[in-house]
Design a protein around this motif. Structure first.
Motif, PDB file in Angstrom:
ATOM      1  N   TYR A   1      -9.103 -43.755 -31.224  1.00 47.56           N
ATOM      2  CA  TYR A   1      -8.159 -42.745 -30.756  1.00 47.56           C
ATOM      3  C   TYR A   1      -7.279 -43.363 -29.677  1.00 47.56           C
ATOM      4  N   ASN A   2      -5.976 -43.324 -29.924  1.00 47.38           N
ATOM      5  CA  ASN A   2      -5.022 -43.905 -28.992  1.00 47.38           C
ATOM      6  C   ASN A   2      -4.368 -42.800 -28.175  1.00 47.38           C
ATOM      7  N   SER A   3      -4.575 -42.814 -26.881  1.00 49.89           N
ATOM      8  CA  SER A   3      -3.994 -41.766 -26.028  1.00 49.89           C
ATOM      9  C   SER A   3      -2.469 -41.761 -26.090  1.00 49.89           C
TER      10      SER A   3
ATOM     11  N   SER B   1      -0.567 -42.198 -28.726  1.00 49.64           N
ATOM     12  CA  SER B   1      -0.043 -41.479 -29.889  1.00 49.64           C
ATOM     13  C   SER B   1      -0.817 -40.196 -30.139  1.00 49.64           C
ATOM     14  N   SER B   2      -1.890 -40.012 -29.393  1.00 53.55           N
ATOM     15  CA  SER B   2      -2.774 -38.848 -29.602  1.00 53.55           C
ATOM     16  C   SER B   2      -3.316 -38.795 -31.020  1.00 53.55           C
ATOM     17  N   LYS B   3      -3.556 -39.950 -31.569  1.00 52.93           N
ATOM     18  CA  LYS B   3      -4.090 -40.014 -32.939  1.00 52.93           C
ATOM     19  C   LYS B   3      -5.141 -41.112 -33.036  1.00 52.93           C
TER      20      LYS B   3
ATOM     21  N   SER C   1       1.270 -39.739 -20.523  1.00 53.83           N
ATOM     22  CA  SER C   1       0.652 -38.503 -20.055  1.00 53.83           C
ATOM     23  C   SER C   1       1.328 -37.264 -20.626  1.00 53.83           C
ATOM     24  N   GLY C   2       2.409 -37.465 -21.358  1.00 51.77           N
ATOM     25  CA  GLY C   2       3.092 -36.328 -21.964  1.00 51.77           C
ATOM     26  C   GLY C   2       3.875 -35.499 -20.969  1.00 51.77           C
TER      27      GLY C   2
ATOM     28  N   LYS D   1      -4.919 -41.480 -16.136  1.00 50.26           N
ATOM     29  CA  LYS D   1      -3.800 -41.451 -17.075  1.00 50.26           C
ATOM     30  C   LYS D   1      -2.486 -41.267 -16.311  1.00 50.26           C
TER      31      LYS D   1
ATOM     32  N   ARG E   1     -14.935 -38.989 -25.474  1.00 52.68           N
ATOM     33  CA  ARG E   1     -13.728 -38.209 -25.179  1.00 52.68           C
ATOM     34  C   ARG E   1     -14.020 -36.740 -24.871  1.00 52.68           C
TER      35      ARG E   1
END
Length: 490
Positions: free
Chosen positions: A7-9, A11-13, A170-171, A247, A323
């Motif tokens: 899981y890559n933070s 890309s959130s995937k 961090s979006g 993050k 996670r």
RNA sequence: GGUCUCGUGGCCGAGUGGCUAGGCAGUGGUCUGCAAAACCAUCUACAUCGGUUCGAAUCCGAUCGAGACCUCCA
């Protein structure tokens, strides 16, 4: 072998893991700030990456695992009245900063050893890389993304955001940051409150200090990771890990620094571990809501009813996915302990098992595959442990004679259990408890001596001699004297 | 206040558009001189209210609740 997904933070995937250099992996994990003892929450993060490291090694990768020691540069309050944490502690305790650093670094290593961590490939310190950090600042200034003011240097976040995306990890959106950054006193040095310090001027009372082109001072916190990761892993590397709480802003700042300085996004896969909570709240030094690793061994904590072994604690932590938030409680730990003992007991039984038939009542190959599938799916240790319990059951069935296993499958089971339990999860058969066993042995012998005395008092010499002779055969001599009976172990 | 995440049975914790997670605890049984362990069987679920769908705990929306981040923090 199936592919590993992580899981890559960023890309959130979950993404298929492909290393930059074939067969090699570069991994950087933000280490501890050594101004106090690490607590269990810190340990959880490092344990998660210990498991990641172990699995990557098992898959055959040559891994360079860099985990730093932050021994300087953390700002305590807002940047402008910042006082280095380590410096502050030193003031309080009236000792040298490096003495504080040394004490807690040693504690950190002792703790990790106790929990059976593999040492990283390189464990660099921030203070050992001041020159590299100054070079990075120079380059960022050169490229026009930092400005100096009164001996401090700040990164110009707004300018950076014009061409790059500050908030990519961090979006966050820059507008939100502008509207929601708290206004604190004394921010006049910075052009904008979002800007972060690359170099801080040292006030006279600040005792950790280095010369720089901008005067005497110390580096900003975010810089050290950029400096050390670039130095040891290159401008672009595979995995960067840390706790969820890093993050933003820490990792976001690392990306910004690297983008300007190295002209590339530094990391392919960002991994963030979730928090360990106590009473539903994040464990944190600052709030006093934490439990120390050593508390488990002494049992000396209001949160614990008894002592627990390091292996048991490790098992407890790995029973949750890295996670997910994991809530600590004595009750949960007690439940884990029973499960952990059950697992370890069956491994002891496994050692004594021999093939019972030409056929097996268990699909060993598909079980083994399930174990790998669990780990390949973003290091899903809870699923792996569930799979391990299915083999525990089978081992017990074979022992009871209600199932059979053939030679080939038994070999696979032994091999696979060793791989996953010891090599990958890093659980240990609590050798550290040797003292406990010694104590129990002494107590057991005292019991036998007491029973023998009673037999002698009852003139049941057949029994009393039997106890003495049998113990002698084991290599334990009983010595009677007018003061009572003692024993000697050969 | 803003951003994000989460809400699973007595407890801890996975996972999934329809098929048993697992551990601990509970219940019944096998075994056992007793007990424990082990094995077999079994009971408790998917925050609330709507929507999409043949079908949702799993997708969407709202509500309530919890947490993280926005400030040093694993």
């Amino acid at each position: 072998m199936k592919d590993l997904y992580i899981y890559n933070s960023l890309s959130s995937k979950k993404e298929k893991f492909i290393p930059i250099e074939k067969d090699h992996v570069g991994m950087y994990v933000c280490g501890p700030t050594v101004y106090s003892n690490v607590h269990l929450g810190n340990v959880r993060t490092f344990m998660s990456f210990d498991m990641v490291y172990r699995y990557l090694l098992h898959l055959g990768y040559k891994v360079r695992y860099v985990r730093n020691i932050t021994d300087a540069g953390h700002l305590e309050n807002d940047a402008d009245e910042g006082e280095d944490r380590i410096a502050k502690k030193a003031h309080i305790e009236k000792i040298e900063p490096m003495e504080v650093v040394q004490r807690y670094t040693v504690d950190f290593h002792n703790t990790l050893n106790r929990f059976n961590f593999l040492p990283p490939s390189i464990e660099p310190t921030a203070t050992g890389h001041i020159i590299e950090q100054i070079e990075i600042i120079k380059k960022i200034i050169e490229n026009g993304y930092a400005y100096e003011f009164k001996g401090s240097v700040y990164f110009d976040v707004l300018k950076y955001n014009q061409k790059n995306n500050y908030g990519i990890l961090s979006g966050r959106k820059i507008e939100d940051l502008i509207h929601n950054t708290r206004l604190l006193d004394g921010q006049s040095d910075k052009k904008n409150p979002q800007d972060f310090a690359l170099w801080k001027r040292a006030e006279p009372q600040h005792i950790m200090r280095w010369p720089s082109p901008w005067g005497i001072g110390f580096p900003g916190w975010h810089l050290e990771c950029t400096a050390m990761s670039t130095k040891y892993l290159g401008k672009k590397f595979d995995i960067h890990g840390g706790g969820m709480d890093l993050k933003f802003p820490h990792h976001e700042c690392e990306i910004a620094q690297a983008e300007i300085c190295n002209d590339s996004s530094p990391v392919n896969t960002w991994m963030h571990t979730n928090m360990l909570t106590l009473n539903g709240q994040k464990m944190a030094k600052s709030t006093g809501n934490f439990i120390l690793p050593n508390d488990f061994f002494t049992g000396n904590s209001k949160h614990l009813s008894k002592t627990f072994s390091a292996g048991c604690v490790r098992f407890f932590i790995l029973q949750a996915h890295y996670r997910s938030v994991l809530d600590f409680s004595n009750e949960a730990l007690l439940a884990s302990e029973k499960g952990y003992n059950k697992l370890m007991e069956s491994i002891r039984i496994l050692d004594t098992l021999s093939p019972s038939s030409n056929t097996s009542d268990f699909n060993v190959e598909s079980w083994k595959e399930n174990c790998y599938n669990a780990m390949n799916d973003d290091f899903n240790s809870p699923i792996l442990i569930a799979e391990l319990f299915s083999i525990v059951k089978f081992i017990n069935q074979v022992k009871d004679g209600s199932s059979t296993v053939n030679k080939k499958d038994l070999k696979i089971i032994i091999n696979t259990v060793n791989i996953f339990v010891f090599e990958i999860l890093g659980l240990q058969n609590d050798n550290e408890d040797a003292n406990k066993y010694k104590e129990k042995l002494e107590e057991t012998l005292e019991l036998l001596i007491k029973m023998r005395s009673e037999a002698r008092a009852n003139k049941d010499f057949e029994l009393s001699d039997k106890i003495r002779i049998e113990l002698d055969k084991i290599g334990i001599q009983l010595k009677d004297s007018n003061l009572g009976t003692t024993f000697k172990i050969d």
